[in-house]
Design a protein around this motif. Structure first.
Motif, PDB file in Angstrom:
ATOM      1  N   VAL A 258     -32.584   4.273 -11.783  1.00 34.80           N
ATOM      2  CA  VAL A 258     -32.727   5.508 -12.060  1.00 34.80           C
ATOM      3  C   VAL A 258     -34.121   6.012 -11.858  1.00 34.80           C
ATOM      4  O   VAL A 258     -34.932   5.267 -12.720  1.00 34.80           O
TER       5      VAL A 258
ATOM      6  N   VAL B 220     -30.293   6.235  -8.425  1.00 34.74           N
ATOM      7  CA  VAL B 220     -30.081   7.445  -8.721  1.00 34.74           C
ATOM      8  C   VAL B 220     -31.165   8.389  -8.718  1.00 34.74           C
ATOM      9  O   VAL B 220     -31.991   7.591  -9.530  1.00 34.74           O
TER      10      VAL B 220
ATOM     11  N   PHE C 182     -22.148  11.894  -9.985  1.00 37.38           N
ATOM     12  CA  PHE C 182     -23.376  12.377  -9.264  1.00 37.38           C
ATOM     13  C   PHE C 182     -23.081  12.478  -7.828  1.00 37.38           C
ATOM     14  O   PHE C 182     -22.367  12.286  -6.972  1.00 37.38           O
TER      15      PHE C 182
END
Ligand SMILES: Nc1ncnc2c1ncn2[C@@H]1O[C@H](COP(=O)(O)OP(=O)(O)OP(=O)(O)O)[C@@H](O)[C@H]1O
Ligand SMILES: [Mg+2]
Lengths: 114, 140
Positions: free
Chosen positions: A50, A71, A14
């Protein structure tokens, strides 16, 4: 069933928006939620959280819950004030174009279900 | 050697950037004092919810924190609009948060229920037009 933050960052691939957290932090769980009051009571310590909610309060909640990293999915934006707070507090923030479920699944396969 | 530590924080209205600073400060102080992670987490969650409520609903206020050897007491006092029906406000899902606040991820109506869940004692006193005082205790 655990993975160090540093290893997670290199395996997940990522984008790193803020990488100032402690790379030896042990990650053990994946958590998905955009509503901060739910996240506040449910985000597990050492989690990969997330979310698409990239404001300063997301960072505050991550700090208060001892989350492992944030994230940001769907290539959502992280507010400048949130970035500043993340730097200040040493909260690692990553970003991906993946939708929430796919990003979380990827994290889950790396950390929990390897 | 039972010493009590007292802390005071002023919370500013509509300042989302600073919201959480008071709770964060208390959290790191408790951590340094060697308080158990579970107790630290309880205080952090309960106090943050109270702090953010002050910012969103009450135009800011004042937080008094007292840390003794056996418990942490957090008193959040504001001079905001007050709560008409406390029982209703305590219900999970009840919220009067405006749209701009909801778009920040708040307004799930979970704050007060979270405080209840993560504290060992909670009291809400409120008078419409005068303000609200939320008292939270976590046993160490
Ligand atoms: N300090 C306060 N002053 C005035 N009203 C308040 C105060 N705290 C809470 N309330 C009222 O109680 C309701 C419920 O509060 P609660 O914290 O449970 O949910 P919320 O703040 O609306 O949403 P969330 O906490 O999930 O972001 C609020 O919507 C508001 O109407
Ligand atoms: Mg609230």
């Amino acid at each position: 069933m655990n993975m160090k933050l540093g290893d997670f960052i290199s395996s997940a691939g990522f984008e790193i928006i803020n990488g100032s957290g402690n790379m030896d932090t042990e990650l053990s769980k994946v958590f998905c939620c955009d509503l901060l009051s739910f996240a506040m009571s449910r985000n597990p310590a050492g989690s990969v959280w997330v979310t698409v909610m990239g404001n300063v309060n997301t960072v505050a909640v991550a700090v208060l819950t001892d989350g492992g990293c944030i994230v940001i999915a769907e290539s959502a934006m992280l507010d400048p004030s949130a970035l500043e707070k993340a730097k200040q507090q040493g909260v690692t923030v990553l970003r991906t174009e993946l939708p929430v479920f796919d990003a979380a699944l990827k994290a889950h396969k790396l950390i929990v279900d390897k | 050697m039972s010493k009590t530590i007292k802390l005071v924080y002023e919370v500013t209205a509509d300042d989302f950037t600073r919201a959480g600073e008071a709770s964060g400060d208390v959290k790191s102080k408790l951590k340094m004092m060697g308080v158990s992670p579970e107790a630290v987490r309880k205080v952090a969650i309960a106090m943050y919810e109270g702090e953010i409520n002050m910012v969103i609903h009450a135009g800011g206020g004042r937080i008094d924190v007292e840390i003794s050897e056996s418990e942490v007491t957090v008193v959040l006092a504001d001079k905001g609009p007050g709560i008409e029906d406390i029982e209703q406000a305590m219900q999970a899902g009840w919220s009067t948060a405006p749209d701009n606040v909801r778009s920040l991820g708040f307004g799930a109506g979970m704050g007060l229920p979270n405080i209840k869940k993560y504290s060992d004692f909670m009291d809400v006193k409120s008078q419409v037009g005068a303000g609200t005082t939320v008292t939270i205790k976590v046993l160490l």
